[in-house]
Design a protein around this motif. Structure first.
Motif, PDB file in Angstrom:
ATOM      1  N   TYR A   1    -103.244 -34.386 -20.144  1.00 29.32           N
ATOM      2  CA  TYR A   1    -102.367 -35.229 -19.354  1.00 29.32           C
ATOM      3  C   TYR A   1    -103.172 -35.723 -18.154  1.00 29.32           C
ATOM      4  CZ  TYR A   1     -98.519 -33.086 -21.951  1.00 29.32           C
ATOM      5  OH  TYR A   1     -97.677 -32.667 -22.928  1.00 29.32           O
ATOM      6  N   VAL A   2    -102.985 -36.952 -17.819  1.00 25.69           N
ATOM      7  CA  VAL A   2    -103.683 -37.480 -16.655  1.00 25.69           C
ATOM      8  C   VAL A   2    -102.824 -37.250 -15.423  1.00 25.69           C
ATOM      9  CG1 VAL A   2    -104.746 -39.522 -15.658  1.00 25.69           C
ATOM     10  CG2 VAL A   2    -104.726 -39.202 -18.136  1.00 25.69           C
ATOM     11  N   PHE A   3    -101.542 -37.129 -15.667  1.00 29.94           N
ATOM     12  CA  PHE A   3    -100.604 -36.895 -14.580  1.00 29.94           C
ATOM     13  C   PHE A   3     -99.907 -35.553 -14.797  1.00 29.94           C
ATOM     14  CE2 PHE A   3    -101.336 -41.329 -14.270  1.00 29.94           C
ATOM     15  CZ  PHE A   3    -100.948 -41.736 -13.007  1.00 29.94           C
ATOM     16  N   SER A   4     -99.298 -35.084 -13.750  1.00 31.64           N
ATOM     17  CA  SER A   4     -98.374 -33.973 -13.890  1.00 31.64           C
ATOM     18  C   SER A   4     -96.973 -34.554 -13.913  1.00 31.64           C
ATOM     19  CB  SER A   4     -98.509 -33.023 -12.703  1.00 31.64           C
ATOM     20  OG  SER A   4     -99.844 -32.607 -12.567  1.00 31.64           O
ATOM     21  N   ALA A   5     -96.017 -33.770 -14.401  1.00 22.85           N
ATOM     22  CA  ALA A   5     -94.636 -34.247 -14.422  1.00 22.85           C
ATOM     23  C   ALA A   5     -93.716 -33.188 -13.828  1.00 22.85           C
ATOM     24  CB  ALA A   5     -94.213 -34.572 -15.856  1.00 22.85           C
ATOM     25  N   GLU A   6     -92.762 -33.653 -13.047  1.00 23.78           N
ATOM     26  CA  GLU A   6     -91.787 -32.765 -12.421  1.00 23.78           C
ATOM     27  C   GLU A   6     -90.396 -33.350 -12.551  1.00 23.78           C
ATOM     28  OE1 GLU A   6     -94.286 -30.946  -8.596  1.00 23.78           O
ATOM     29  OE2 GLU A   6     -92.655 -32.396  -8.332  1.00 23.78           O
ATOM     30  N   ALA A   7     -89.411 -32.488 -12.593  1.00 17.49           N
ATOM     31  CA  ALA A   7     -88.028 -32.953 -12.540  1.00 17.49           C
ATOM     32  C   ALA A   7     -87.677 -33.264 -11.088  1.00 17.49           C
ATOM     33  CB  ALA A   7     -87.094 -31.890 -13.099  1.00 17.49           C
ATOM     34  N   ILE A   8     -87.152 -34.462 -10.861  1.00 17.07           N
ATOM     35  CA  ILE A   8     -86.729 -34.821  -9.499  1.00 17.07           C
ATOM     36  C   ILE A   8     -85.340 -34.260  -9.242  1.00 17.07           C
ATOM     37  CG2 ILE A   8     -85.941 -36.739  -8.073  1.00 17.07           C
ATOM     38  CD1 ILE A   8     -88.152 -38.377  -9.046  1.00 17.07           C
ATOM     39  N   ALA A   9     -84.502 -34.367 -10.265  1.00 17.41           N
ATOM     40  CA  ALA A   9     -83.166 -33.774 -10.223  1.00 17.41           C
ATOM     41  C   ALA A   9     -83.082 -32.804 -11.398  1.00 17.41           C
ATOM     42  CB  ALA A   9     -82.117 -34.868 -10.345  1.00 17.41           C
ATOM     43  N   ASP A  10     -82.057 -32.002 -11.442  1.00 14.21           N
ATOM     44  CA  ASP A  10     -81.859 -31.161 -12.613  1.00 14.21           C
ATOM     45  C   ASP A  10     -81.889 -32.073 -13.841  1.00 14.21           C
ATOM     46  OD1 ASP A  10     -81.539 -29.189 -10.789  1.00 14.21           O
ATOM     47  OD2 ASP A  10     -79.374 -29.005 -11.006  1.00 14.21           O
TER      48      ASP A  10
END
Lengths: 241, 241
Positions: free
Chosen positions: B110-119
């Motif tokens: 992955y070139v980016f990371s991913a996160e949940a902004i909201a549930d």
DNA sequence: CGATGCGTTGATAACTTTCAAATTTAGTGG
DNA sequence: CCACTAAATTTGAAAGTTATCAACGCATCG
């Protein structure tokens, strides 16, 4: 309201075609390739099925309002895609050189126009023919998919550039160009300062000044305005963030 | 060296998983679709084959150095992809909401990371399973290709935004968000000002000031900081260039 | 209620554009 | 090959935009 000068000079050269576009009604059968087929099936296919066109410097290859019936692969020379915004600014979508494919990213219409920056040879293939191939040859589908993903990644790098300072953008641009001629530190730029400026979202003056300051900092040499020699990749990389 | 403040605040919430990821050794046979098959085969397949995961607000979905073994489709909530640059600045790759697919554009890592902004609820599918599907179902291949092309176009629009002034970027961003809730002029922003700033390559202060000035110009209303009402799309479009 | 995170506002500094002009380069015709 | 013109590039100075630093307000939460 800021930015790009754009269209300070609009050369209007004559579109020229050396070989007529061959419509591709019959899709030649291409040998199936096993999973993991080597890169190049697509290129080979384009060579077989594509028509070669020649464009002189400055000639338009397609306009952004045209139906996007064709896909192009650059054989020699250099092609730029661009878009003129409502206020006259010009944004350059990308520079395409030997082996690069232009037109993949577009929907029914081209979103950008394309022009030859230098005298260029281009292979042309009908999008419909390509789509037909995709349906019957999984290897081609995979390769096309990989190519598009690569384009996506290039664009992401581009976005990373655009959030940075002028110096970082120019340094990043030079490193990007250097990647196309691996092993050498000499970059021959086929594009003008205005092209670079419109690609990086800067003005021509800022590009010029930045290049000068990179030269002063001994990161590069500029024997002629279109030729740049990398003296310290480390310094450039550092500036690139 | 300029720009983004980034990481003024790094919330470090707990990664949580509600449903375990199901490895997909056996690819279910999916009905073949004729050329021009309706959009949705892929989504249907993901529903069939994918595992549902739940992430609380702030949880990491994947990190940029992980192998990119999975592809994700957002079911509910909102996901951001991002990258931390060497100098600490953060660039946001994109915001993904219901129906959007995350992870298509990535190569081995992955070139980016991913996160949940909201549930958020997310469907997870193995990339290898998806690739296998592409090989045997042309309709899926075409749809995946179309999806990637769409992502490319989004990214091009993004690039067009990034070459413009702060006001144009913010106006363009609001119009982009408004497109996701067609018919309504109310935009509920799931992301913080810092997220917006890192997405647009501006500082949080500039974003805030620009929103205030758009409000003064009667182009928008801002009942609460996370809710924006479009009062004059025409004015915004004009600013968007 | 005090801490904490988020958003807004103000003043100043840094950077980039804009406007203008000088300099160099490239192309053309003699 | 040289002279000449047009185009491209560079440089300078001033104006405009955005970032940086700092402080304040406001809500949430223990």
């Amino acid at each position: 309201m800021l930015t790009q000068t754009a269209i300070r000079s609009v050369a209007m050269p004559r579109p020229v075609v050396s070989t007529p576009v061959v419509p591709m009604p019959n899709v030649p059968q291409v040998a199936k390739h096993a999973v993991g087929a080597a890169n190049g099936v697509l290129e080979e296919t384009m060579r077989l099925m594509g028509a070669t066109m020649t464009y002189p410097r400055g000639a338009e290859i397609f306009g952004e309002d045209e139906p996007s019936d064709y896909v192009y692969q650059v054989v020699s020379g250099c092609v730029r895609t661009y878009k003129i915004l409502s206020d006259g600014r010009r944004q350059i979508g990308g520079f395409y050189q030997r082996g690069d494919i232009v037109g993949l990213q577009f929907a029914e219409d081209y979103v950008f126009s394309a022009e030859a920056i230098a005298d260029s040879k281009v292979l042309v293939i009908k999008r419909s023919a390509l789509n037909a191939l995709v349906d019957r040859d999984a290897a081609i589908a995979r390769e096309l998919f990989a190519l598009t993903s690569r384009e996506l990644r290039r664009m992401q790098k581009r976005i990373l550039l655009l959030i940075k300072s002028a110096q970082e953008r120019v340094a990043g641009f030079l490193l990007e160009m250097a990647e196309r001629a691996p092993g050498s530190n000499v970059i021959d730029l086929p594009m003008s300062r205005q092209d670079i400026a419109d690609y990086l979202g800067l003005t021509i003056e800022t590009v010029s000044r930045t290049i000068t300051s990179l030269e002063s900092a001994a990161a590069i040499e500029v024997p002629t305005s279109r030729r740049i020699v990398l003296r310290s990749r480390a310094a450039l990389s550092r500036m690139n963030g």
